[in-house]
Write an enzyme that holds these catalytic residues in place. Structure first.
Site, PDB file in Angstrom:
ATOM      1  N   ASN A 180      -7.000   5.100  11.182  1.00 47.33           N
ATOM      2  CA  ASN A 180      -8.296   5.323  11.818  1.00 47.33           C
ATOM      3  C   ASN A 180      -8.761   4.111  12.613  1.00 47.33           C
ATOM      4  OD1 ASN A 180     -11.166   6.625  11.951  1.00 47.33           O
ATOM      5  ND2 ASN A 180     -11.489   4.652  10.967  1.00 47.33           N
ATOM      6  N   GLU A 228      -5.774   9.159   4.946  1.00 51.37           N
ATOM      7  CA  GLU A 228      -6.136  10.062   6.019  1.00 51.37           C
ATOM      8  C   GLU A 228      -5.187  11.237   6.106  1.00 51.37           C
ATOM      9  OE1 GLU A 228      -2.971   7.929   6.970  1.00 51.37           O
ATOM     10  OE2 GLU A 228      -4.756   6.730   7.398  1.00 51.37           O
ATOM     11  N   GLN A 232       1.229   8.967   3.924  1.00 54.13           N
ATOM     12  CA  GLN A 232       2.534   8.666   4.524  1.00 54.13           C
ATOM     13  C   GLN A 232       3.492   9.856   4.477  1.00 54.13           C
ATOM     14  OE1 GLN A 232       1.853   8.373   1.449  1.00 54.13           O
ATOM     15  NE2 GLN A 232       3.431   7.415   0.178  1.00 54.13           N
ATOM     16  N   ASP A 271       0.813  -1.212   0.000  1.00 57.15           N
ATOM     17  CA  ASP A 271       0.000   0.000   0.000  1.00 57.15           C
ATOM     18  C   ASP A 271       0.850   1.267   0.000  1.00 57.15           C
ATOM     19  OD1 ASP A 271      -2.275  -1.482  -0.035  1.00 57.15           O
ATOM     20  OD2 ASP A 271      -2.747  -1.242   2.084  1.00 57.15           O
ATOM     21  N   GLY A 272       1.990   1.236   0.690  1.00 59.87           N
ATOM     22  CA  GLY A 272       2.863   2.400   0.712  1.00 59.87           C
ATOM     23  C   GLY A 272       3.360   2.768  -0.673  1.00 59.87           C
TER      24      GLY A 272
END
Length: 272
Positions: free
Chosen positions: A169, A128, A228, A51-52
């Protein structure tokens, strides 16, 4: 196998050995299928990693999201946004050959507008955004659609998208939301609640029609996280959050349904 029909494509991989190995196999397969490699103006961006890696790719092409579709190859420990494993490269190429732009799956992005030093800086987040102080308790007025809701005291506040609800979250007690729920989520990070200071002390689901404004007390040590990425702004007067219609598109070739992603990521296949 069908032809790539001269679709423009770019591959972004992380530095792990598994990702480098997957890249070495995938690149000639895509070229043989007729894809054109174009870093500056791709239609498709394939990420290899986790995901990064995909989040980094999204921010790299943040100004071109209206015309790019993404697809991820998973080579790490957890890939919530990735649809293919490293041993499914032939399946990936076949899927990219047949994918249609109009069938792309779209996830909403969070619009983050920061007012600081008399300037305005705009960001977009897929997961987020977190506002916190680096050395002391953060004191911040929280407004919902221009109405003062509460004065927050604590470590920080996190505002997430529906897809980002499964990331940081979730770790601070927020709810998991399906991407079709058009809303933001605001979650407190270690709020102070006692006889003097009070906050709602619960995650809030804020509808798309509304906005969130954070107005922190004057200080020079605020940290703003966008996915990030970390930013340090001086004299932050407000941070505004909204879902303004911007989105990220994922190529619909074996796209994994959201709840299946959640189950795979957090529960596994051992459900009885």
């Amino acid at each position: 196998m069908s032809s790539g029909l001269n679709k423009k494509l770019w591959i972004i991989e992380n530095q792990s050995e598994r990702s480098k190995t997957a890249y070495a196999k995938l690149e000639p397969m895509l070229k043989a299928a007729g894809f054109i490699f174009d870093e500056a103006d791709p239609e498709l961006v394939v990420t290899i990693g986790g995901d990064g890696t995909l989040l980094s790719a999204m921010h790299q092409y943040e100004e071109q999201l209206d015309r790019i579709r993404f697809v991820g190859v998973h080579t790490g420990h957890l890939g919530f946004y990735t649809d293919f494993m490293a041993d499914e490269l032939e399946k990936l190429v076949e899927g990219l050959c047949h994918e249609k732009p109009e069938q792309a799956v779209r996830y909403p992005l969070l619009r983050v507008e920061v007012k600081h030093d008399g300037k305005t800086t705009l960001h977009y987040a897929l997961n987020e955004s977190i506002l916190r102080r680096t050395s002391q308790t953060m004191v911040c007025n929280v407004h919902i659609s221009d109405e003062l809701f509460e004065k927050f005291r604590g470590d920080g506040l996190a505002i997430s998208t529906p897809t980002g609800s499964t990331a940081y979250n979730k770790s601070i007690g927020g709810a998991v939301m399906h991407p079709q729920v058009e809303a933001m989520q605001l979650a407190e990070i270690a709020s102070l609640n006692n006889i003097v200071f009070r906050t709602l002390s619960a995650p809030m689901i804020v509808a798309k029609k509304d906005s969130i404004r954070l107005c922190p007390e004057k200080a020079d040590d605020y940290s703003l996280t966008i996915d990030q990425l970390n930013f340090h702004y001086e004299d932050v007067t407000s941070v505004d959050y909204s879902l303004d219609g911007a989105s990220i598109a994922f190529a619909n070739c074996a796209h994994t349904p959201f709840w299946e992603r959640v189950r795979t990521a957090f529960i596994g296949d051992g459900v009885e």
